[in-house]
Design a protein around this motif. Sequence first.
Motif: not given
Length: 195
Positions: A140-148
């Motif tokens: 499992m992960y979460t976003l830590a930056s924007d995704v294009p």
Amino acid sequence: MKRKITAGNILYTLMMVIILIMLINPAAKSSLIRALMNIGFFRPDIPVPASKKPIADPFNISFKDTHGKMVNTTDLKGKVIFVNFWATWCPPCIAEMPSINKLYAQFKNNPNVVFMIVDVDNDYSKANGFMQKHNYNLPMYTLASDVPGNIMDGTIPTTLVFDNAGRLVYQYTGAADYNNSNFTAYLNMLIKKPH
């Protein structure tokens, strides 16, 4: 005037009840999608030929794992990366999760493949509870930056695959059965491809 109860009326009423249940109950909707996957629907399209030009050049996207460790796609160069954006409330996401879990089980010991199951709600406790309830062993992960926006417009589920050179080579939005021989062969081809 009395109305006759016909087979057509019963069938119509039954269909309306099923449709209402699917609209109200996400679990029922995901079960229907999963049943359709089992009979051959929702097969992900594999790029043909598989060696075609990548969708996009390397991206620099950061994720955070359940221990708070930051992982960046550029740090994983040399590995094939399977990324799935999902949420616990999303019926198509729930429907495809068993196939992703089975695919992960095939590749989890391969050091050249990384799986990232990204909870778009950033709620580890809820996501982990879901995984434990269903006996899924997915990282499992979460976003830590924007995704294009051109690779993730907010629609879930969305699945991305980056080749071992860090280029986006596969992008699919919607539920899919990833535990099939074509997709497995595609991942194996990407793993063996020189970068």
